[in-house]
Write a protein that holds these residues in place. Structure first.
Motif, short mmCIF file in Angstrom:
data_model
loop_
_atom_site.label_atom_id
_atom_site.label_comp_id
_atom_site.label_asym_id
_atom_site.label_seq_id
_atom_site.Cartn_x
_atom_site.Cartn_y
_atom_site.Cartn_z
N PRO A 45 -4.11 -19.70 2.03
CA PRO A 45 -3.03 -19.97 1.21
C PRO A 45 -3.10 -18.95 0.36
O PRO A 45 -3.15 -18.37 0.04
CB PRO A 45 -4.09 -21.44 0.48
N CYS A 46 -1.00 -19.07 -0.11
CA CYS A 46 -0.69 -18.08 -1.23
C CYS A 46 -0.27 -19.37 -2.08
O CYS A 46 0.56 -20.37 -1.85
CB CYS A 46 -0.08 -17.09 -0.52
N SER A 47 -0.88 -19.39 -3.52
CA SER A 47 0.06 -20.51 -4.06
C SER A 47 1.34 -19.37 -5.04
O SER A 47 1.66 -19.87 -6.27
CB SER A 47 -0.54 -20.82 -5.64
N CYS A 48 1.40 -18.36 -4.81
CA CYS A 48 2.49 -17.38 -5.24
C CYS A 48 4.20 -18.14 -5.47
O CYS A 48 4.45 -18.59 -4.44
CB CYS A 48 2.66 -15.82 -4.69
N THR A 49 4.13 -18.13 -6.76
CA THR A 49 6.11 -18.56 -6.10
C THR A 49 7.22 -17.21 -5.82
O THR A 49 6.35 -16.68 -6.09
CB THR A 49 6.86 -18.79 -7.72
N ILE A 51 8.34 -6.99 -0.19
CA ILE A 51 7.11 -7.19 0.46
C ILE A 51 5.70 -7.29 -0.40
O ILE A 51 5.40 -7.60 -1.14
CB ILE A 51 6.57 -5.64 1.15
N TYR A 52 5.11 -8.80 0.27
CA TYR A 52 3.96 -9.29 -0.77
C TYR A 52 3.03 -8.70 -0.74
O TYR A 52 2.62 -7.40 0.14
CB TYR A 52 3.66 -10.83 0.14
N ALA A 53 2.52 -8.83 -2.25
CA ALA A 53 2.01 -7.82 -2.29
C ALA A 53 0.31 -7.72 -1.97
O ALA A 53 -0.93 -7.44 -2.01
CB ALA A 53 1.43 -7.21 -4.02
N SER A 98 -1.68 -10.54 -3.21
CA SER A 98 -2.56 -11.47 -3.99
C SER A 98 -3.18 -11.74 -3.65
O SER A 98 -4.65 -11.76 -4.66
CB SER A 98 -1.28 -11.56 -5.33
N CYS A 99 -3.17 -12.74 -3.19
CA CYS A 99 -4.02 -13.81 -2.83
C CYS A 99 -5.47 -13.80 -1.26
O CYS A 99 -5.96 -14.45 -1.65
CB CYS A 99 -2.75 -15.45 -2.44
N ARG A 100 -4.41 -12.40 -1.09
CA ARG A 100 -5.61 -11.93 -0.23
C ARG A 100 -7.15 -11.55 -0.78
O ARG A 100 -7.72 -11.75 -0.21
CB ARG A 100 -5.19 -11.04 1.11
ZN LIG Z 1 -0.11 -15.77 -3.77
#
Ligand SMILES: [Zn+2]
Length: 314
Positions: free
Chosen positions: A110-114, A130-132, A134-136
């Motif tokens: 799950p990823c809560s980044c906007t 490119i998504y970094a 972060s939530c991983r």
């Molecule tokens: Zn995220």
């Protein structure tokens, strides 16, 4: 577990199968006719079946009249589909099952980044930010109400043969990043739905516009994770307006006039490098399609990549 979800290749319907899968955002325009004609001729010239799938995954963008308009336009243009129309809005259970399978495999999170956070923190790749991841690395706030699901990518090159572009290769982690398979608003993403439905419908050949060429490795990656077969791919030239933008409802592409079906088909075939003889330019649509089925050849397609300005359609 839902037992309707096909789990092994032996459970898939057999035989050559192609499909046309429009989003019901409005009536079909010339660009969608090109994709319909190309996918129809490619599979029908080999004796396969051609399915119609309505990709109604994004209700706010949809027009409730569009599915009927799409069917009427295909009928007027002598492009009959086989079997029942599949609506993706009826397939949420199957998408959920695929999501659960990926969670079980520990390949999504799950990823809560906007969108803004992704744009600010990620680098820009060939296809956008490119998504970094972060939530991983730092699990999201457990109290977040709105979160999406992303599939974890790796950098093993994904290679496939496109029938027109030849060998294609992409490294997902460095070129695309972990991508969304379920959106924060609760809707499933195109990438997941298309893979689950192509497998369930036994699609063996995907023929669509070349704007989707760079989505293909994401779909192949999901097929591999989910243990689903990979179809063959043919990406067709896409029609653009005079400004070089892909014809679309957003760009105000005019709807096809069903009373001009023959002229529309002549233009679509010409666009695809097939030139019906002049005596057929006033023939019924069925006659033109019969001619095209006999003369369809992939070598006639314009060389890749192409951007061809669409002819005016009325
Ligand atoms: Zn995220």
């Amino acid at each position: 577990m839902n037992t309707e979800m096909p789990q092994t290749p032996s459970m898939f319907p057999v035989g050559l199968t192609g499909r046309f899968a429009p989003s019901p955002t409005g009536p079909l325009h010339f660009g969608s006719l090109v994709a319909a004609v190309g996918s129809f001729l490619s599979i029908k010239s080999k004796g396969g079946r051609w399915l119609l799938r309505i990709e109604d995954l994004d209700p706010p963008r949809e027009d409730r009249h569009a599915p009927d308009l799409i069917r009427a336009t295909l009928e007027a243009h002598a492009l009959p589909w086989d079997g029942d129309v599949l609506f993706q809005s009826s397939r949420h259970e199957a998408y959920l099952e695929a999501l659960e399978q990926l969670i079980e495999l520990d390949r999504c999170y799950p990823c809560s980044c906007t969108r803004g956070m992704v744009q600010r923190s990620g680098k820009i790749g060939p296809f956008g930010p490119i998504y970094a991841g972060s939530c991983r690395q730092f699990p999201m706030d457990p109290y977040s109400v709105f979160y999406s699901w992303r599939v974890q990518t790796d950098d093993t090159p994904i290679q496939f043969e496109d029938q027109r572009f030849g060998t294609q290769q992409q490294r997902l982690e460095s070129e695309v990043g972990d991508f969304i398979i379920k959106r924060a608003d609760g809707y499933y993403a195109y990438q997941l739905a298309v893979v689950v439905d192509d497998a369930m419908q036994g699609v063996t050949e995907v023929v669509r516009g070349e704007d989707l060429l760079d989505n293909t490795p994401r779909q192949i990656y999901l097929q591999r994770l989910l243990g689903l077969p990979t179809p063959s791919y043919l990406h067709l030239p896409i029609a653009t307006d005079t400004h070089g933008n892909k014809l679309s409802k957003q760009n105000h592409a005019p709807p096809l006039d069903n009373h001009q079906a023959t002229q529309n088909l002549v233009k679509a075939l010409t666009f695809l490098g097939h030139h019906p003889p002049a005596e057929l330019h006033r023939a019924p649509p069925e006659t033109l399609i019969d001619w095209a089925l006999e003369h369809w050849h992939i070598d006639n397609l314009p060389a890749a990549p192409t951007t061809v300005t669409a002819p005016q359609t009325g």
